[in-house]
Design a protein around this motif. Structure first.
Motif, PDB file in Angstrom:
ATOM      1  N   VAL A   1     -29.748  13.340   8.886  1.00  0.00           N
ATOM      2  CA  VAL A   1     -29.835  14.778   8.353  1.00  0.00           C
ATOM      3  C   VAL A   1     -28.554  15.369   9.030  1.00  0.00           C
ATOM      4  N   TYR A   2     -28.294  14.995  10.203  1.00  0.00           N
ATOM      5  CA  TYR A   2     -27.185  15.693  11.131  1.00  0.00           C
ATOM      6  C   TYR A   2     -25.894  14.984  10.589  1.00  0.00           C
ATOM      7  N   LEU A   3     -25.787  13.793  10.438  1.00  0.00           N
ATOM      8  CA  LEU A   3     -24.700  12.992   9.712  1.00  0.00           C
ATOM      9  C   LEU A   3     -24.253  13.609   8.356  1.00  0.00           C
ATOM     10  N   TYR A   4     -25.480  13.606   7.495  1.00  0.00           N
ATOM     11  CA  TYR A   4     -25.043  14.104   6.232  1.00  0.00           C
ATOM     12  C   TYR A   4     -24.480  15.592   6.318  1.00  0.00           C
ATOM     13  N   ALA A   5     -25.004  16.446   7.209  1.00  0.00           N
ATOM     14  CA  ALA A   5     -24.528  17.674   7.257  1.00  0.00           C
ATOM     15  C   ALA A   5     -23.099  17.787   7.788  1.00  0.00           C
ATOM     16  N   GLY A   6     -22.796  16.793   8.628  1.00  0.00           N
ATOM     17  CA  GLY A   6     -21.555  16.750   9.069  1.00  0.00           C
ATOM     18  C   GLY A   6     -20.522  16.288   8.140  1.00  0.00           C
ATOM     19  N   ILE A   7     -20.794  15.269   7.195  1.00  0.00           N
ATOM     20  CA  ILE A   7     -19.993  14.743   6.266  1.00  0.00           C
ATOM     21  C   ILE A   7     -19.614  15.605   5.080  1.00  0.00           C
ATOM     22  N   THR A   8     -20.866  16.431   4.707  1.00  0.00           N
ATOM     23  CA  THR A   8     -20.605  17.258   3.628  1.00  0.00           C
ATOM     24  C   THR A   8     -20.537  18.770   3.952  1.00  0.00           C
ATOM     25  N   GLY A   9     -20.387  19.369   5.189  1.00  0.00           N
ATOM     26  CA  GLY A   9     -20.583  20.767   5.702  1.00  0.00           C
ATOM     27  C   GLY A   9     -21.678  21.408   5.342  1.00  0.00           C
TER      28      GLY A   9
ATOM     29  N   ILE B   1     -30.612   6.999  -4.481  1.00  0.00           N
ATOM     30  CA  ILE B   1     -30.338   6.540  -6.076  1.00  0.00           C
ATOM     31  C   ILE B   1     -29.150   5.589  -6.286  1.00  0.00           C
ATOM     32  N   SER B   2     -28.023   6.292  -5.757  1.00  0.00           N
ATOM     33  CA  SER B   2     -26.764   5.786  -5.870  1.00  0.00           C
ATOM     34  C   SER B   2     -26.562   4.365  -5.161  1.00  0.00           C
ATOM     35  N   ALA B   3     -27.267   4.078  -3.982  1.00  0.00           N
ATOM     36  CA  ALA B   3     -27.429   3.019  -3.325  1.00  0.00           C
ATOM     37  C   ALA B   3     -27.765   1.913  -4.305  1.00  0.00           C
ATOM     38  N   VAL B   4     -29.258   2.361  -4.848  1.00  0.00           N
ATOM     39  CA  VAL B   4     -29.950   1.263  -5.599  1.00  0.00           C
ATOM     40  C   VAL B   4     -28.825   0.629  -6.840  1.00  0.00           C
TER      41      VAL B   4
ATOM     42  N   LEU C   1     -29.107  14.321   0.220  1.00  0.00           N
ATOM     43  CA  LEU C   1     -29.261  13.156   1.048  1.00  0.00           C
ATOM     44  C   LEU C   1     -30.090  12.072   0.177  1.00  0.00           C
ATOM     45  N   THR C   2     -31.532  12.553  -0.208  1.00  0.00           N
ATOM     46  CA  THR C   2     -32.290  11.768  -0.900  1.00  0.00           C
ATOM     47  C   THR C   2     -32.026  11.139  -2.202  1.00  0.00           C
ATOM     48  N   ALA C   3     -31.085  12.030  -2.663  1.00  0.00           N
ATOM     49  CA  ALA C   3     -30.451  11.453  -4.177  1.00  0.00           C
ATOM     50  C   ALA C   3     -29.377  10.373  -3.948  1.00  0.00           C
TER      51      ALA C   3
ATOM     52  N   VAL D   1     -38.687  16.491   1.638  1.00  0.00           N
ATOM     53  CA  VAL D   1     -38.345  15.237   2.438  1.00  0.00           C
ATOM     54  C   VAL D   1     -38.279  15.664   3.624  1.00  0.00           C
ATOM     55  N   MET D   2     -39.424  15.390   4.468  1.00  0.00           N
ATOM     56  CA  MET D   2     -39.371  15.597   6.009  1.00  0.00           C
ATOM     57  C   MET D   2     -38.497  14.249   6.964  1.00  0.00           C
ATOM     58  N   ILE D   3     -37.965  14.863   7.958  1.00  0.00           N
ATOM     59  CA  ILE D   3     -37.869  13.888   8.931  1.00  0.00           C
ATOM     60  C   ILE D   3     -38.956  13.081   9.220  1.00  0.00           C
ATOM     61  N   GLY D   4     -38.557  11.649   9.037  1.00  0.00           N
ATOM     62  CA  GLY D   4     -39.675  10.715   9.342  1.00  0.00           C
ATOM     63  C   GLY D   4     -40.089  10.149   8.124  1.00  0.00           C
ATOM     64  N   ASP D   5     -40.202  10.802   6.815  1.00  0.00           N
ATOM     65  CA  ASP D   5     -40.688  10.353   5.783  1.00  0.00           C
ATOM     66  C   ASP D   5     -39.795   9.070   5.275  1.00  0.00           C
ATOM     67  N   THR D   6     -40.441   7.964   4.847  1.00  0.00           N
ATOM     68  CA  THR D   6     -40.003   6.930   4.139  1.00  0.00           C
ATOM     69  C   THR D   6     -39.945   7.146   2.610  1.00  0.00           C
ATOM     70  N   ILE D   7     -38.774   7.152   2.212  1.00  0.00           N
ATOM     71  CA  ILE D   7     -38.484   7.496   0.819  1.00  0.00           C
ATOM     72  C   ILE D   7     -38.100   6.007   0.064  1.00  0.00           C
ATOM     73  N   THR D   8     -38.748   5.873  -1.071  1.00  0.00           N
ATOM     74  CA  THR D   8     -38.364   4.750  -2.018  1.00  0.00           C
ATOM     75  C   THR D   8     -37.552   5.359  -3.125  1.00  0.00           C
ATOM     76  N   ALA D   9     -36.328   4.827  -3.382  1.00  0.00           N
ATOM     77  CA  ALA D   9     -35.693   4.994  -4.575  1.00  0.00           C
ATOM     78  C   ALA D   9     -35.938   4.178  -5.521  1.00  0.00           C
ATOM     79  N   ARG D  10     -36.276   4.431  -6.688  1.00  0.00           N
ATOM     80  CA  ARG D  10     -36.314   3.601  -7.873  1.00  0.00           C
ATOM     81  C   ARG D  10     -35.605   3.854  -9.183  1.00  0.00           C
ATOM     82  N   VAL D  11     -34.997   2.978  -9.749  1.00  0.00           N
ATOM     83  CA  VAL D  11     -34.593   2.806 -10.929  1.00  0.00           C
ATOM     84  C   VAL D  11     -35.029   1.896 -11.890  1.00  0.00           C
TER      85      VAL D  11
END
Length: 139
Positions: A26-34, A65-68, A60-62, A91-101
């Motif tokens: 979350v912090y890295l995403y905030a730093g990268i995107t502003g 999908i790009s990675a998949v 960040l969650t979306a 999406v809470m910190i600690g959630d495990t998210i499964t991206a599916r296409v």
């Protein structure tokens, strides 16, 4: 056949990737995107929101999908053209998210593939739903 697209996928093909969202993500995403929205980076502020705690950035969650699409289906060389998204749950910190296409349409004459895209948490709850359009890699 150099320069020609070879469609190595079929309608119904799927791929997934799972990732546990960390505080560092979350912090890295905030730093990268502003995007330093306090709902993401300030626990004191977030306690007074509807969610009662910090939540991860929807984009960040979306990004999962790009990675998949880039790494699994169709894979390296994929060009992302369009993404429609609906954010359905936090999406809470600690959630495990499964991206599916899932391949829903192959537009061979236009060199495009349409995908159903979803992200679900560890409880099976869909947190993001959408559709992507890509140009597959050329061989």
């Amino acid at each position: 056949m150099t320069g020609k697209t070879i469609f190595q996928v079929k309608v119904g093909d799927t791929a997934e990737l799972a990732k546990t969202i960390s505080e560092a993500d979350v912090y890295l995403y905030a730093g990268i995107t502003g995007d330093f929205n306090p709902a993401h980076v300030n626990e004191e502020y977030a306690r007074n929101t509807f969610f009662k705690t910090r939540i991860a950035h929807g984009m960040l969650t979306a990004g999962l999908i790009s990675a998949v699409l880039a790494n699994r289906l169709p894979g390296p060389g994929t060009i992302y053209l369009k993404q429609e998204l609906s954010f359905l749950a936090p999406v809470m910190i600690g959630d495990t998210i499964t991206a599916r296409v899932e391949v829903v349409e192959i537009l061979e004459e236009k060199n495009r593939i349409r995908f159903k895209t979803t992200c679900s948490n560890q409880n099976g709850k869909v947190v993001l739903d959408g559709e992507a359009l890509i140009s597959p890699p050329k061989f």
